[in-house]
Design a protein around this motif. Sequence first.
Motif, mmCIF file in Angstrom:
data_model
loop_
_atom_site.group_PDB
_atom_site.id
_atom_site.type_symbol
_atom_site.label_atom_id
_atom_site.label_comp_id
_atom_site.label_asym_id
_atom_site.label_seq_id
_atom_site.Cartn_x
_atom_site.Cartn_y
_atom_site.Cartn_z
ATOM 1 N N CYS A 396 0.831 -1.217 0.000
ATOM 2 C CA CYS A 396 0.000 0.000 0.000
ATOM 3 C C CYS A 396 0.860 1.259 0.000
ATOM 4 C CB CYS A 396 -0.930 -0.017 1.214
ATOM 5 S SG CYS A 396 -2.205 -1.301 1.146
ATOM 6 N N PHE A 397 1.905 1.276 0.815
ATOM 7 C CA PHE A 397 2.775 2.458 0.865
ATOM 8 C C PHE A 397 3.556 2.622 -0.438
ATOM 9 C CE2 PHE A 397 2.588 2.071 5.661
ATOM 10 C CZ PHE A 397 1.856 3.233 5.829
ATOM 11 N N GLN A 398 3.980 1.510 -1.033
ATOM 12 C CA GLN A 398 4.699 1.594 -2.298
ATOM 13 C C GLN A 398 3.796 2.135 -3.411
ATOM 14 O OE1 GLN A 398 8.089 1.641 -1.725
ATOM 15 N NE2 GLN A 398 8.289 0.334 -3.510
ATOM 16 N N LEU A 399 2.532 1.708 -3.374
ATOM 17 C CA LEU A 399 1.564 2.211 -4.352
ATOM 18 C C LEU A 399 1.404 3.723 -4.223
ATOM 19 C CD1 LEU A 399 -0.649 1.698 -6.502
ATOM 20 C CD2 LEU A 399 -2.247 1.298 -4.614
ATOM 21 N N LEU A 400 1.224 4.199 -2.998
ATOM 22 C CA LEU A 400 1.068 5.627 -2.758
ATOM 23 C C LEU A 400 2.345 6.387 -3.083
ATOM 24 C CD1 LEU A 400 -0.740 7.893 -1.716
ATOM 25 C CD2 LEU A 400 -0.015 7.325 0.619
ATOM 26 N N ASN A 401 3.481 5.826 -2.712
ATOM 27 C CA ASN A 401 4.766 6.475 -2.949
ATOM 28 C C ASN A 401 5.042 6.647 -4.442
ATOM 29 O OD1 ASN A 401 7.385 7.506 -2.279
ATOM 30 N ND2 ASN A 401 8.245 5.490 -2.731
ATOM 31 N N THR A 402 4.755 5.610 -5.213
ATOM 32 C CA THR A 402 4.995 5.686 -6.652
ATOM 33 C C THR A 402 4.064 6.703 -7.308
ATOM 34 O OG1 THR A 402 5.659 3.357 -6.626
ATOM 35 C CG2 THR A 402 5.162 4.325 -8.768
ATOM 36 N N GLY A 403 2.813 6.747 -6.847
ATOM 37 C CA GLY A 403 1.878 7.737 -7.382
ATOM 38 C C GLY A 403 2.321 9.153 -7.107
ATOM 39 N N LEU A 404 2.799 9.405 -5.883
ATOM 40 C CA LEU A 404 3.279 10.744 -5.535
ATOM 41 C C LEU A 404 4.538 11.099 -6.325
ATOM 42 C CD1 LEU A 404 2.744 10.705 -1.665
ATOM 43 C CD2 LEU A 404 1.511 12.111 -3.325
ATOM 44 N N THR A 405 5.426 10.108 -6.488
ATOM 45 C CA THR A 405 6.646 10.338 -7.271
ATOM 46 C C THR A 405 6.289 10.732 -8.703
ATOM 47 O OG1 THR A 405 7.865 8.727 -5.941
ATOM 48 C CG2 THR A 405 8.798 9.296 -8.074
ATOM 49 N N PHE A 429 4.400 17.888 -2.726
ATOM 50 C CA PHE A 429 4.309 16.496 -3.150
ATOM 51 C C PHE A 429 5.664 15.797 -3.064
ATOM 52 C CE2 PHE A 429 0.110 17.493 -4.676
ATOM 53 C CZ PHE A 429 -0.551 16.280 -4.617
ATOM 54 N N SER A 430 6.732 16.529 -3.270
ATOM 55 C CA SER A 430 8.064 15.946 -3.117
ATOM 56 C C SER A 430 8.295 15.497 -1.679
ATOM 57 C CB SER A 430 9.137 16.964 -3.533
ATOM 58 O OG SER A 430 9.008 17.297 -4.886
ATOM 59 N N ILE A 431 7.924 16.378 -0.740
ATOM 60 C CA ILE A 431 8.061 16.018 0.674
ATOM 61 C C ILE A 431 7.138 14.841 1.012
ATOM 62 C CG2 ILE A 431 7.726 16.818 3.032
ATOM 63 C CD1 ILE A 431 10.174 17.975 1.640
ATOM 64 N N GLY A 432 5.929 14.856 0.444
ATOM 65 C CA GLY A 432 5.006 13.747 0.670
ATOM 66 C C GLY A 432 5.571 12.438 0.167
ATOM 67 N N THR A 433 6.249 12.485 -0.974
ATOM 68 C CA THR A 433 6.877 11.279 -1.513
ATOM 69 C C THR A 433 7.898 10.712 -0.542
ATOM 70 O OG1 THR A 433 6.616 12.098 -3.775
ATOM 71 C CG2 THR A 433 8.262 10.390 -3.421
ATOM 72 N N ILE A 434 8.697 11.593 0.041
ATOM 73 C CA ILE A 434 9.739 11.140 0.976
ATOM 74 C C ILE A 434 9.117 10.582 2.251
ATOM 75 C CG2 ILE A 434 11.642 11.943 2.420
ATOM 76 C CD1 ILE A 434 12.232 13.952 0.124
ATOM 77 N N ILE A 435 8.083 11.234 2.761
ATOM 78 C CA ILE A 435 7.426 10.761 3.988
ATOM 79 C C ILE A 435 6.812 9.379 3.770
ATOM 80 C CG2 ILE A 435 5.485 11.168 5.551
ATOM 81 C CD1 ILE A 435 6.029 14.167 5.231
ATOM 82 N N VAL A 436 6.095 9.214 2.661
ATOM 83 C CA VAL A 436 5.484 7.911 2.382
ATOM 84 C C VAL A 436 6.560 6.856 2.148
ATOM 85 C CG1 VAL A 436 4.005 6.632 0.798
ATOM 86 C CG2 VAL A 436 3.372 8.935 1.486
ATOM 87 N N GLY A 437 7.676 7.275 1.528
ATOM 88 C CA GLY A 437 8.792 6.342 1.360
ATOM 89 C C GLY A 437 9.335 5.869 2.694
ATOM 90 N N GLN A 438 9.391 6.776 3.667
ATOM 91 C CA GLN A 438 9.843 6.395 5.005
ATOM 92 C C GLN A 438 8.832 5.463 5.678
ATOM 93 O OE1 GLN A 438 12.809 6.966 6.189
ATOM 94 N NE2 GLN A 438 13.379 8.226 4.428
ATOM 95 N N GLY A 441 9.387 2.145 4.426
ATOM 96 C CA GLY A 441 10.564 1.570 5.078
ATOM 97 C C GLY A 441 10.248 1.037 6.466
ATOM 98 N N ILE A 442 9.382 1.753 7.203
ATOM 99 C CA ILE A 442 8.969 1.281 8.534
ATOM 100 C C ILE A 442 8.238 -0.050 8.422
ATOM 101 C CG2 ILE A 442 7.404 1.767 10.455
ATOM 102 C CD1 ILE A 442 8.070 4.742 10.072
ATOM 103 N N ALA A 443 7.286 -0.128 7.480
ATOM 104 C CA ALA A 443 6.545 -1.380 7.290
ATOM 105 C C ALA A 443 7.475 -2.504 6.884
ATOM 106 C CB ALA A 443 5.459 -1.173 6.230
#
Length: 563
Positions: A396-405, A429-438, A441-443
């Motif tokens: 789920c996080f990868q899906l969101l991260n890729t969309g934001l990227t 959106f750049s900052i959002g991409t990094i946050i979702v990427g983190q 990483g937590i998951a």
Amino acid sequence: MSLDDKAVDIQQEDVKEIPQAAAGEVQHMSAIEAARLEGKRMEVRNARFYAAVSESNLKASSKRSLWMFYCMFVAFTCDCANGYDGSVMSSVLAMSHFQSYFNAKANLNTSLIFSIYTAGSMISAPIAATFNDRYGRKKTMGLGGIIIIVGGILSATTHTVAQLVVARFLLGFGVAIMTNAAPAYVAELSPPQWRGRCVGLYNLGWFGGAIPAAAITFGCSYLNSNLQWRIPLALQCFACVFVLANLYFMPESPRWQFMNGKEEEAFQFLVEYHGDGDSRSPLVHFEIDEWRESIVQDGIDKRWWDYGPLITSHANRWRMLQVFLISLIPQYTTGGTGYFNTFIYDMVGLTSTTKQLMINLIGQFISCAAAVSAGLLSDRMPRRGALIYGTIAVACFQLLNTGLTKYAADRINSGGEHTSDGFGISYGFSIGTIIVGQLSGIAYCFGYTPLQAVVPTEALETTTRAKGLAFSSFVLGAIGFIGQFAAPIGLANMGYNYMWVFVGLDFFWIVVFYFCAVESQGRTLEELAWIYDQPNPVTASKRKDKIIVETDGHVVEVDEKQA
């Protein structure tokens, strides 16, 4: 006196003075008979194991236990070398002096420098298994440490791409040898009731290297010379020097001793460290009984060329499936892009080297906290649940991260509003991409990091453990080689579209874990043999024993099938 004679004498003495249940034995009663008993009713994975542990007096705070934990910590630092490399190379790649010195952008040079490390790991895997089986866990860790020190010196003093490639090959070669022996050492040293936490926390050694590497590279980034990258590469040797300084004083793995005919030494280790000096400990007798039944002294560990038994039996095929899945799937949730986060940061407009290194450092601390939490819960947390739900979260996080990227990159490429120090919509959106990427990483760290060491060591029995872990290293190396070689090229040519491939794979892995992951939590390494011998080990692994813990501490197993 032989070990067998000594054990028999002790057991006979125990029978006279200790109730039968205190030797780890469990009374069996029908559900009707058990209904009359007073006590705490529970469901456990193994009734006899529960009884042996509950009636033993091993304390984590005793001097013997603390020394045992220190020995495991030394093995833990073996994984620090691996984590240090993963973090230091990702950070060094962002340094201007390294990029200009080696022309290291998203090109063939970068692919070669990174991927040759995993090529070294792949080639050394069978050598590591042979050395580990023949000479023991301690000497194998020592050999790997020496090779890493040589590779670290070569990489820190390099003046050409060719020398750096050779150094990277040696580093991968040595790390695979060390990490073949270290997790086996921790699993075989630890008491069974603490095994999950000990082995799970072992794999956090990656962060024990990654966090210092991120901090060192951040500090060195302010140097305006080639020392900017030479110092971090030189310090890769530190963990190995620490390991070599301690190996002489550490005990050898008791299971390795037992399967190599050193039964007396193995028994004495159990008495001292698992019985806290008590030769009548129920846990000690429970373990030695299981070892006699399951560990053979003429297994494939004595035949360096023989890998056939890993797949010739139904049980071993299921064991190797667990090793294969936990080696493959975590590598293919992100496709190796973690090594090249700096390229992704450039893609979404965060081009400042200082900011990239700071994000990397913060990310390492956050991921480490998630992995430590999971490691501390390893003795209580079911393996299947962690793998299945962890993969769902990562997907789920990868899906969101890729969309934001995609959104951020498209805005920047089209000339949309963006300032790296302002608050334009693209920047947000750049900052959002990094946050979702983190968050991804937590998951990842919570669901996978401890279990990447726990699952293989639990799935493999003693005589196949070294070869099975070598196979795991080979798979990790092969996947790492493909990912590290392909990722910079894929990111350069496909951009964020490269990440969509792994989003789809993430959802597929959820189904694979559901149908194939065997539950090993709460069972001894020897008891798992029964699980893997069943027609469907996944179903068998979900079975639990119903017990009653009586007010005097004795354990009664309830047989609901018995009238």
